[in-house]
Motif scaffolding. Structure first.
Motif, short mmCIF file in Angstrom:
data_model
loop_
_atom_site.label_atom_id
_atom_site.label_comp_id
_atom_site.label_asym_id
_atom_site.label_seq_id
_atom_site.Cartn_x
_atom_site.Cartn_y
_atom_site.Cartn_z
N THR A 136 12.57 28.07 62.34
CA THR A 136 12.61 27.35 63.62
C THR A 136 11.82 28.10 64.69
OG1 THR A 136 14.71 28.43 64.21
CG2 THR A 136 14.84 26.27 63.12
N ASN B 31 19.69 19.34 73.96
CA ASN B 31 20.16 20.01 72.73
C ASN B 31 19.82 19.17 71.51
OD1 ASN B 31 21.19 22.21 74.08
ND2 ASN B 31 23.29 21.48 74.09
N TYR C 17 23.72 12.56 67.26
CA TYR C 17 23.27 12.81 68.62
C TYR C 17 23.91 11.93 69.69
CZ TYR C 17 19.66 15.31 66.02
OH TYR C 17 18.99 16.16 65.17
N THR D 222 17.19 20.18 68.55
CA THR D 222 17.74 20.20 67.20
C THR D 222 16.89 19.35 66.27
OG1 THR D 222 20.00 20.52 67.99
CG2 THR D 222 19.74 19.63 65.77
#
Length: 246
Positions: free
Chosen positions: A150, A215, A83, A219
């Motif tokens: 998800t 993002n 990340y 995630t």
């Protein structure tokens, strides 16, 4: 006599047919109930739906707060191989040249401020996620149970991303203002955006950090959701296991 026997046989066949129909019907009902339970819908009783909703909300709150806690700690972005936020791709050649001229420290400082801004902004995510969970309906919960691995993450993205962007941006801006040439960069960026060029690469650091940080957040929420679905008792609770462990 023959008529009486014929009548008895007819009645017997009717009784047998009725019994068979009832048996098949009960079997079908039992099968349908099982399917509903396995899909997370449960039976029509409100108590089962309420229990399902509570379990789904618990799992969402667990997964989302774990993700927010992980990324908001010191080094949550900066020290992560997954990340860490780097300069925008179009800027990378310039950054490489700066490093060649001994200005790598300045480049590293910019990236450090970018990642620190994302970490500080991630603190805001927990409250936004919890409010989204509390607003969830039974229909939302059942859709998540029936959905993909998800589905909960998709729900969060749909219901929280706009609010998170509003909360994140001023924090990221404030952190980037520590860059020595921030004002000059903003002036150059404003002039650059007005150039009549097609297919211009996006050089906006603030929007870049904002997009990359969110993002990464979603995630990680997705990874937490997958872990709970895979091991609902170990990563969640007995209530969560009762729903996702079927």
């Amino acid at each position: 006599m023959g008529g009486v026997q014929s009548g008895r046989r007819a009645r017997g066949m009717m009784v047998a047919g009725f019994a068979l129909a009832v048996t098949l019907g009960l079997g079908a009902c039992a099968e349908m109930t099982q399917i509903l339970q396995q899909s997370g819908a449960g039976v029509a009783g409100g108590s089962n739906q309420s229990a399902l909703t509570r379990a789904v909300k618990e799992s969402l709150e667990l997964g989302s707060t774990r993700a927010a806690d992980l990324l908001s700690k010191t080094g949550g972005y900066q020290n992560s191989s997954l990340y860490r936020i780097r300069l925008p791709e179009p800027v990378q050649p310039i950054a490489s040249r700066l490093r060649q001229f001994g200005l790598g420290g300045q480049v590293d400082q910019i990236e450090k401020l970018m990642n620190q801004g994302a970490e500080r902004a991630a603190v805001e995510a927990k409250g936004v996620f919890i409010n989204a969970v509390r607003a969830m309906t039974i229909t939302d919960a059942m859709g998540i149970v029936r959905g993909s691995n998800t589905a909960a993450t998709d729900y969060f993205r749909q219901h929280t991303e706009a609010q998170l962007r509003q909360k994140y941006l001023p924090i990221i801006q404030n952190n980037l203002q520590q860059i020595g040439f921030y004002k000059q960069y903003q002036q150059l960026l404003s002039a650059y955006k007005q150039l009549p060029l097609t297919n211009k690469p996006d050089l906006d650091l603030e929007q870049h950090v904002l997009t990359q940080s969110l993002n990464a957040l979603f995630t990680q929420v997705g990874e937490e959701e997958k872990a709970i679905r895979k091991d609902p008792l170990g990563r969640g609770s007995s209530a969560i296991a009762a729903v996702f462990g079927r």
